[in-house]
Design an enzyme around this catalytic site. Structure first.
Site, short mmCIF file in Angstrom:
data_model
loop_
_atom_site.label_atom_id
_atom_site.label_comp_id
_atom_site.label_asym_id
_atom_site.label_seq_id
_atom_site.Cartn_x
_atom_site.Cartn_y
_atom_site.Cartn_z
N LYS A 190 -54.73 28.96 29.69
CA LYS A 190 -54.89 27.77 30.52
C LYS A 190 -54.21 26.55 29.88
O LYS A 190 -53.79 25.63 30.59
CB LYS A 190 -56.37 27.50 30.78
CG LYS A 190 -57.03 28.57 31.64
CD LYS A 190 -56.30 28.77 32.96
CE LYS A 190 -56.97 29.79 33.85
NZ LYS A 190 -56.27 29.98 35.15
N TYR A 226 -58.00 33.43 26.98
CA TYR A 226 -58.17 32.69 28.24
C TYR A 226 -57.87 31.21 28.04
O TYR A 226 -57.11 30.60 28.80
CB TYR A 226 -59.59 32.88 28.78
CG TYR A 226 -59.86 32.06 30.02
CD1 TYR A 226 -59.37 32.47 31.25
CD2 TYR A 226 -60.57 30.87 29.95
CE1 TYR A 226 -59.60 31.72 32.39
CE2 TYR A 226 -60.80 30.11 31.08
CZ TYR A 226 -60.31 30.53 32.30
OH TYR A 226 -60.53 29.77 33.43
N ASN A 230 -53.41 30.50 42.10
CA ASN A 230 -54.84 30.46 41.78
C ASN A 230 -55.33 31.71 41.07
O ASN A 230 -56.32 31.66 40.33
CB ASN A 230 -55.65 30.26 43.07
CG ASN A 230 -57.13 30.47 42.85
OD1 ASN A 230 -57.82 29.65 42.26
ND2 ASN A 230 -57.64 31.61 43.32
N ASN A 255 -57.74 42.91 47.02
CA ASN A 255 -58.69 43.52 47.95
C ASN A 255 -58.22 43.33 49.39
O ASN A 255 -58.45 42.31 50.02
CB ASN A 255 -60.07 42.88 47.75
CG ASN A 255 -61.16 43.60 48.50
OD1 ASN A 255 -60.93 44.18 49.56
ND2 ASN A 255 -62.37 43.57 47.96
N ASP A 280 -51.39 43.54 43.22
CA ASP A 280 -51.87 43.31 41.86
C ASP A 280 -50.72 42.67 41.09
O ASP A 280 -49.74 43.34 40.77
CB ASP A 280 -52.30 44.61 41.21
CG ASP A 280 -52.93 44.41 39.84
OD1 ASP A 280 -52.69 43.35 39.22
OD2 ASP A 280 -53.65 45.32 39.37
#
Length: 252
Positions: A151, A147, A84, A34, A59
């Site tokens: 991680k 996910y 992050n 953004n 992106d």
């Protein structure tokens, strides 16, 4: 002049980390999709802290995005890298959108790995890397299987590099947040999951501050909050079948 590069810097933990680094007089390179949001953050931080902020709209799931980001920032000396940026999704794997699962792997795993490799080439003694993982790295996660697995990669990868880079005096830290007040909840379809209904949800600034302080201390793994630390301890002793059932309930 040295810079701290932060991906996923437009919201949540990434934004709070940007504010903390700025307050500590770090010049910043902020990366997110953004651009308008990044420009607003740049104006705020430069005015308040008299630092230099460079913003790059990118992106990182796109092919060659990491390589072009690295080449674009070559003129700047990045001595702290904060990976992050991340993506989550709440769904049974069989019924999930496969494209989104693949994008998750590209962002959470491939981009983090690629950026780490690229920026390490130019890092000198005393440089630091912070990879934002999750307490999800401690267990398999039904209804968020990809996910949780991504991680787990972040944790294992970061901890391995911690040992590899000791002779070069470059530290790699992994931050493992629990449920945190960010836009992750809405973006991952977790509004009705027990994770945010039954567990304590932490403040993003406090989590980011713990990450910053742990990074400066060179800690390999960083946990914030009693429930997160408790889950870390319990994961060492709980049998696998019980861990799976607990995470299934949490994610349900």
């Amino acid at each position: 002049m040295k810079y701290t590069l932060i991906t996923g810097a437009s919201f949540g933990i990434g934004l709070e980390l940007a504010k903390i680094f700025a307050e500590k007089n770090h010049n910043l390179i902020l990366v997110a999709r953004n651009e308008a949001r990044l420009l607003a953050i740049k104006n705020e931080l430069e005015l308040k802290y008299q630092i230099q902020v460079i913003v790059i709209s990118r992106d990182l799931t796109h092919d060659q995005a990491c390589q072009t980001l690295y080449e674009e920032t070559k003129p700047y000396k990045v001595d702290i890298l904060v990976n992050n940026a991340g993506l989550g999704d709440h769904a049974s794997f069989m019924d999930s959108d496969l494209t989104k699962q693949i994008e998750m792997v590209k962002l959470n795993v491939q981009a983090l790995m690629t950026l780490t490799h690229l920026y390490l080439q130019d890092m000198e003694q005393g440089s630091k890397i912070l990879n934002v993982g999750s307490v999800a790295s401690l267990a398999p996660g039904p209804y968020m299987s990809v996910y949780y697995a991504s991680k787990a990669f972040v944790r294992s990868f970061s901890n391995a590099l911690t040992e590899e880079l000791k002779p070069k005096k470059i530290t790699v830290s992994a931050l493992h947040p629990g449920p945190t007040h960010t836009n992750f909840q809405a973006n991952s379809n977790l509004d009705h999951a027990n994770m945010f209904k039954r567990l304590y949800v932490y403040d993003a600034h406090k989590v980011a501050l713990a990450g910053y302080q742990g990074l400066l201390k060179g800690k390999a793994n960083i946990y914030y909050g009693f429930s997160v630390k408790l889950m870390h301890v319990l994961s060492k002793f709980s049998p696998s079948f019980l861990t799976r059932k607990v995470t299934k309930y949490v994610n349900k």
